[in-house]
Design an enzyme around this catalytic site. Structure first.
Site, short mmCIF file in Angstrom:
data_model
loop_
_atom_site.label_atom_id
_atom_site.label_comp_id
_atom_site.label_asym_id
_atom_site.label_seq_id
_atom_site.Cartn_x
_atom_site.Cartn_y
_atom_site.Cartn_z
N ASP A 393 0.79 -1.14 -0.13
CA ASP A 393 0.08 -0.21 0.03
C ASP A 393 0.96 1.26 -0.11
O ASP A 393 2.07 1.17 0.32
CB ASP A 393 -0.98 -0.18 1.23
CG ASP A 393 -1.83 1.14 1.17
OD1 ASP A 393 -2.34 1.61 0.28
OD2 ASP A 393 -1.80 1.81 2.63
N GLU A 490 -8.29 15.70 7.50
CA GLU A 490 -9.50 16.69 7.99
C GLU A 490 -8.84 17.67 8.89
O GLU A 490 -8.80 18.85 8.85
CB GLU A 490 -10.69 16.18 8.63
CG GLU A 490 -11.80 15.42 7.43
CD GLU A 490 -13.03 15.08 7.76
OE1 GLU A 490 -13.03 14.58 9.08
OE2 GLU A 490 -14.03 15.32 6.95
N ARG A 777 -5.98 3.96 -7.93
CA ARG A 777 -7.42 3.80 -8.01
C ARG A 777 -8.08 2.63 -7.76
O ARG A 777 -8.83 2.00 -8.41
CB ARG A 777 -7.87 4.44 -9.43
CG ARG A 777 -7.65 5.90 -9.64
CD ARG A 777 -8.12 6.80 -8.65
NE ARG A 777 -8.38 8.35 -9.10
CZ ARG A 777 -8.56 9.19 -8.29
NH1 ARG A 777 -8.94 8.89 -7.03
NH2 ARG A 777 -8.43 10.33 -8.49
N ASP A 804 -1.52 -0.96 5.93
CA ASP A 804 -1.79 -0.55 7.22
C ASP A 804 -3.11 -0.40 7.60
O ASP A 804 -3.50 -0.18 8.78
CB ASP A 804 -0.94 0.90 7.43
CG ASP A 804 -1.34 1.72 6.93
OD1 ASP A 804 -1.54 3.06 7.44
OD2 ASP A 804 -1.69 1.72 5.71
#
Length: 1161
Positions: A393, A490, A777, A804
């Site tokens: 990843d 965020e 994607r 992870d």
């Protein structure tokens, strides 16, 4: 809920066990399980039968049980003890190990079931054990307490009816999540208040999905009709204060997710099983040959019935075939020791004990997080030394998942929180407009609207610093508050916009408060939250200002925002987004639209209808969101940086030198992921990128694109059969492939003629000729599809997946070896993996050092076990030719029993735990040594046949050497003669010394433990033989070995024969090693000739194991890897990313203060 009357797969829960008021629905009490958790496998009563059943399901154990029963039933040449005792030893050791593990599970279950829980009963707070909790009980949970079962949030002591929850015990996510009580229950705060609540909950039956819960609550007020409310679909994860239990015990989501992962088998184990089948065939062949030869030999007169052993009448009348079958079974029993039953328990002990070397490794301990490596299964240790493909990843694995706000683009104008000139942060630079042209009045309004959108469109919560562990203080503010959210993006955006003048203060009583640039507090009523999901890739909020204006603010990925925009400077913002993506930054777009009251009423109706649906709620919500989030006005975009992890580039470079192919599978956009691949050296400056993306397939057909790519790689490599395990090659053109999720779906999709194999094979051929592959994607299931595609390709390579987050679990479970990174996205990946490490950089040592050692050790263990058992049994086979095939044993019963258990077991076990054929530092310095053991090199048929023939040769030397040496010298000095037991003891003594010294010759890493075990085993054999034959044991009915060993040692020729036969037996192996090392040395042997094995053990302190770094990184590499260095974007593009995809962005002029204009760039 019209039309849903037929939906019966639900349960009705009466809150507080109170019956509904008269006139409401009928009260139907239901029985649910208590809250007792049972994770143990056995009970006191079923442990023995259940454990024995499971152990005898293993073929080897069942085989030896049959042999033991045959020895009990028929007259066999060996005692049943010889098979029964080793089998009993193996069964007992395994049972003790499994029983201890289950006892620990019982202990953990009892601790959980006896935890105290506070609940409301008849208006009073009562305390009882967790196991006594029932569905419908109202539970009070205090701050920092854990949750006893699955609960529904009713109220909290906070005014806004919210609570913050971490769900690490459920899904591993350690970040805070905010939950909201519904309007009709959030006012119940005290025990008396909650006792007056009359409500029922209709919800689905227990489901294992952690991220889905469907239900509705009916609250009865003044005995009138129920008020129907619902709650958003969130993680079904409980919070604090007052809750109602809905699923208990083994029906909770955690219990339903408690399942053992699919059993993974290593390549070594598969080879071992194949070798066992070969030896079983050899065993049957030996028994058949001896049975046939026995009857051929007995066909001559008087050999079938000699005068000294005449048969009885019943024996003469026995059926010939029955006698032959009985003799065949007797020979099977006699030769059964060629199948090493103790090998299984030795391998299990080696894997179990060897796994501690990973957990004890100080180099793999991360002081920053306080985490060390974890081993969730020890069955795959040796597989770490066989990896050919790594699927990793990106976010949180290659990068730190530590977000920092870099810039935002509003109406084409770029805003940077801090301007950097020559590495110095300029004072008073917050909010500087970095564009020459100053924005106009309308742009100023859009600018403030953009900042308000970032302050309002999120799920961030503000908590006092004193109430949260590990505080994150809001920067540049004197307020003692922190921002917490389930997403680090965020928090970075809210902190970034704070540095640009707008500060988010709090959410109180459904009103969000922000502090603008002028120091005024603005209040917005939060009307609706359209939550983020991975399919929409966006989230929205609907708010009402104090002036009564209603806004919908939406933020999300550019691919999900741009198609829904009807106004705004799309081209300028898109070009900036693409430029930031090329630089490796994570981008989000922000849009809005105003809603008139009539539109808002329609929105409320849509959302309410979807929220109270019990069937297809997710689908109906998605359709409602699709209708609401359209016709937007684009405001701007943000850019957030996620830095590379420490030494990520060095790790990937070392893995590629080891011949391992590294693929990056990520959900990010192509430009961002490609930039990260350049930064971590997966792609290099000379790498030619090949694109297999949706955009290219739209221009050409998939068929044409695939064949064009195959021709490209053929042009330079000559054929598609390039060595797929060659890693980076200097003499071949370097290719890198980029593929997106949509293109992968087309490749995997069956064609109209019903087949997709051609496209898959062509795709795999292209991938084999690429040094690295980037898949962007990607959905979680597509990641698993990629791993499965490579895993089951014709070469069947060993795959490793590392990630992870929860979205990486599918590929971690699919790969041969799954590794979880203990990161900021929680522990779900670590819990579902086979191994867990704190950082990506630790993968280098785990594979190149630990994996290398594990494979070397266990492969030697397997081959050695078969070798020493061939040495053990083949003399017994030869002996039958000299005893008339009478099934007479060559060795004493004690020797048959203890050979594999005591005399030769400990040296190979210690070897398989301690051996280091080269030093730790050498393996880290020279990754290419990993290739020497690739493709199961030490357990191939050629090596297996060599070990087998070596065992046969040694057995011939043992038997015939002893036979010819004492053929004419069987009389000792005192006139006594050597008998058959003395002959067998001589052969056995030579054999024990030879196989032990053979292991000593193979040992490269000597410690005091090795010396103690090897020489101690030989000493133990001598002492045991002296005691066994030197004492009259009262428990033996007859003692055929009495004084035999002492008698043999009293003869001088016996000593000479032992030394001579040991030397002759070991000589061929020594000559082979010397000649091969001089004429055809492997890379490992060349390294051994130049480097003596270092004296530092595998578990030495970190300082003693650090590599001196013979190959230092280039200066530019140092720039790329420095996690804290701030480099101007222009330098990054000119150094690394100019070879990447061309961007349509026009040059952006950056204005800096006058005293920095002449500074060197």
């Amino acid at each position: 809920c019209a039309g849903e009357e037929d939906w019966v797969d639900s349960r009705t829960i009466y809150v507080g066990h109170k019956e509904p008021p008269p006139g409401a629905e009928a009260y139907i009490p239901q029985r649910y399980p208590d809250n007792r958790i049972v994770s143990s496998k056995y009970t006191f009563w079923n442990f023995i039968p259940k454990n024995l059943f499971e152990q005898f399901r293993r073929i080897a154990n069942f085989y030896f049980l049959i042999i033991f029963l045959v020895q009990l039933i028929i007259d066999t040449p060996t005692s049943p003890v010889t098979s029964g005792l080793p089998l009993f030893f193996v069964i007992t050791v395994t049972a003790i190990k499994q029983g201890y593990e289950d006892w620990l599970r019982h202990k953990a279950d009892n601790a959980m079931n006896q935890c105290p829980v506070h609940f409301i009963q008849h208006g009073k707070l009562v305390r009882k054990q967790s196991r006594k909790l029932r569905v419908g009980d109202i539970v009070m949970v205090k701050e920092n307490e854990t949750f006893p079962c699955d609960l529904i949030f009713l109220s909290s002591n906070r005014g806004d009816g919210t609570c913050h929850v971490t769900t690490a015990s459920l899904d591993g996510e350690s970040s805070h999540k905010t939950h909201y009580a519904i309007q009709d229950t959030k006012g119940f705060h005290t025990e008396e208040d909650i006792d007056a609540l009359h409500a029922t909950i209709e919800c689905e039956q227990p489901q294992p999905d952690l991220y889905k819960f469907v239900g509705r609550i009916n609250v009865y007020s003044n005995l009138s009709d129920p008020v129907v409310r619902s709650w958003p679909i969130r993680d079904e994860s409980p919070s604090l204060m007052l809750w109602v239990a809905i699923y208990t015990g083994m029906e909770t989501k955690m219990a339903l997710n408690y399942q053992s992962k699919s059993q993974k088998r290593s390549a070594v184990e598969k080879s071992m099983n194949v070798f066992l089948v070969v030896y079983l065939c050899i065993l049957i062949s030996k028994a058949l040959v001896n049975t046939v030869l026995k009857y051929v030999w007995q066909s001559e007169p008087f050999r079938d019935e000699p005068w000294y052993n005449q048969k009885t009448e019943s024996e003469r009348q026995r059926n010939l075939f029955l006698r032959a079958f009985t003799d065949f079974l007797a020979f099977m029993v006699l030769f059964n020791y060629i199948i090493p039953v103790s090998m299984y328990v030795t391998v299990e002990m080696q894997k179990f004990l060897g796994s501690y070397f990973i957990t004890w490794d100080e180099d793999m301990f991360d002081e920053e997080t306080g985490e060390g490596p974890l081993v969730n299964t020890s069955d795959l240790n040796e597989e770490l030394g066989q990896v050919e493909y790594i699927f990793t990843d990106k976010t949180g694995t290659l990068t730190e998942n530590n977000m920092a706000f870099k810039e935002c683009c509003i109406e084409g104008h770029v805003y940077v929180p801090h301007v950097i000139c020559n590495g110095q942060v300029l004072p008073d630079s917050s909010g500087i407009d970095m564009i020459d042209s100053s924005p106009g009045v309308s742009s100023r309004e859009r600018e403030e609207l953009f900042f308000r959108a970032l302050c309002l469109c999120h799920t961030v919560q503000v908590k006092d610093e004193d109430h949260v562990d590990g505080p994150r203080k809001s920067p540049d503010s004197g307020k003692s508050c922190i921002y917490i959210s389930s997403s680090p993006d965020e928090v970075a955006l809210v902190e970034g916009v704070q540095r640009l003048g707008f500060t988010y203060l709090r959410l109180k009583d459904s009103y969000m408060e922000i502090l603008n640039r002028n120091g005024d507090i603005e209040r917005f009523e939060l009307l609706e939250v359209l939550s983020f999901d991975s399919v929409r890739r966006r989230m929205s909020v609907i708010v009402r200002s104090t002036a009564g204006e209603i806004y919908l603010f939406c933020k999300g990925a550019d691919s999900s925002i741009f198609p829904r925009v009807i106004e705004g400077k799309v081209d300028q913002i898109r070009s900036r987004v693409e430029r930031n993506a090329v630089e490796g930054l994570r981008t989000l777009c922000v849009a809005y639209k105003r809603l008139i009251p009539e539109e808002y009423e329609g929105v409320c109706g849509l959302l309410q209808a979807a929220k109270v649906a019990l069937q297809d709620r997710e689908k109906k919500l998605a359709e409602a969101y699709e209708q609401i989030e359209k016709d937007l006005i684009l405001l701007g975009a943000t850019a957030v940086e996620d830095r590379l992890q420490e030494k990520a580039a060095d790790t990937i470079e070392a893995l590629q030198k080891a011949g391992i192919k590294v693929w990056v599978l990520t959900g990010d956009k192509m430009e961002t992921a490609a930039a990260t691949c350049y930064a971590c050296r997966l792609f290099r400056r000379g790498t030619q990128l090949l694109e297999l993306t949706t955009k290219r397939i739209e221009e050409q057909s998939l068929h044409d694109v695939l064949f064009e790519l195959s021709k490209t790689v053929l042009r330079c490599s000559g054929s598609l059969t390039r060595d797929h395990f060659s890693g980076l090659s200097t003499d071949m053109h370097d290719y890198g492939l980029i593929i997106d999720g949509a293109a992968l779906s087309l490749i995997m999709k069956p064609r109209e003629d019903g087949s997709s194999a051609n496209y898959r094979e062509l795709f795999l051929d292209i991938c084999r000729n690429c040094s690295a592959v980037l898949c962007c994607r990607m959905a979680p299931l597509q990641k698993a599809q990629i791993v499965k595609l490579i895993k089951f390709s014709k070469e069947h390579p060993i795959t490793l997946a590392i990630g992870d987050g929860a979205n990486d679990v599918s590929m971690i479970l699919e790969a041969h070896v799954g590794i979880g990174v203990i990161g900021k996205e929680g522990r779900q990946a670590a819990r579902n993996s086979d191994y867990a490490i704190p950082k990506f950089k630790h993968l280098k040592k785990m594979l190149l050092v630990h994996g290398h050692f594990y494979y070397i050790r266990i492969s030697e263990l397997v081959q050695y076990f078969f070798y020493k058992n061939v040495c053990f049994i083949f003399p017994q086979f030869l002996y039958q030719f000299f005893c008339g095939f009478s099934q007479q044993t060559l060795y004493d019963t004690a020797y048959l029993t203890l050979y594999n258990i005591s005399f030769t077991s400990l040296p190979i076990l210690l070897y398989s735990l301690m051996e280091q054929h080269v030093g730790v530092d050498v393996l880290k310095r020279d990754p290419s040594l990993y290739r020497d053991i690739a493709k199961n090199a030490l357990l191939r048929w050629r090596v297996f046949i060599y070990w087998t023939f070596l065992g046969v040769f040694d057995a011939l030397v043992f038997f015939f050497g002893a036979y010819f040496m004492f053929e004419n010298t069987t009389v000792t000095s005192n006139g006594q003669m050597f008998g058959n037991w003395t002959f067998g003891t001589l052969v056995f003594t030579v054999m024990v010394f030879t196989v032990t010294l053979k292991l000593a010759l193979d040992t490269h890493y000597w410690t005091w433990i090795n010396h103690f075990v090897i020489w101690g085993s030989l000493l133990f054999y001598v002492v045991f033989s002296l005691l066994w034959g030197g004492i009259i044991w009262p428990f033996l009915s007859y003692q055929r070995m009495y004084y035999v060993f002492i008698h043999m040692l009293s003869c001088g020729p016996a000593w000479l024969g032992i030394l001579l036969l040991i030397t002759v037996s070991l000589l061929p192996d020594i000559l082979k090693k010397v000649l091969c090392r001089q004429l055809w040395p492997t890379a490992t042997e060349r390294t051994q000739n130049t480097h003596c094995p270092d004296s530092s053990p595998e578990l030495a302190p970190a300082a003693s194991l650090q590599s001196p770094g013979a190959l230092g990184p280039r200066p530019t590499a140092a720039l790329r890897d420095a996690p804290t260095r701030k480099v101007p974007c222009v330098l990054w593009r000119s150094e690394e990313y100019a070879v990447l995809l061309p961007t349509r962005a026009s040059p952006v002029t950056v204005t800096v203060p006058a005293f920095c204009r002449d500074a060197p760039t």
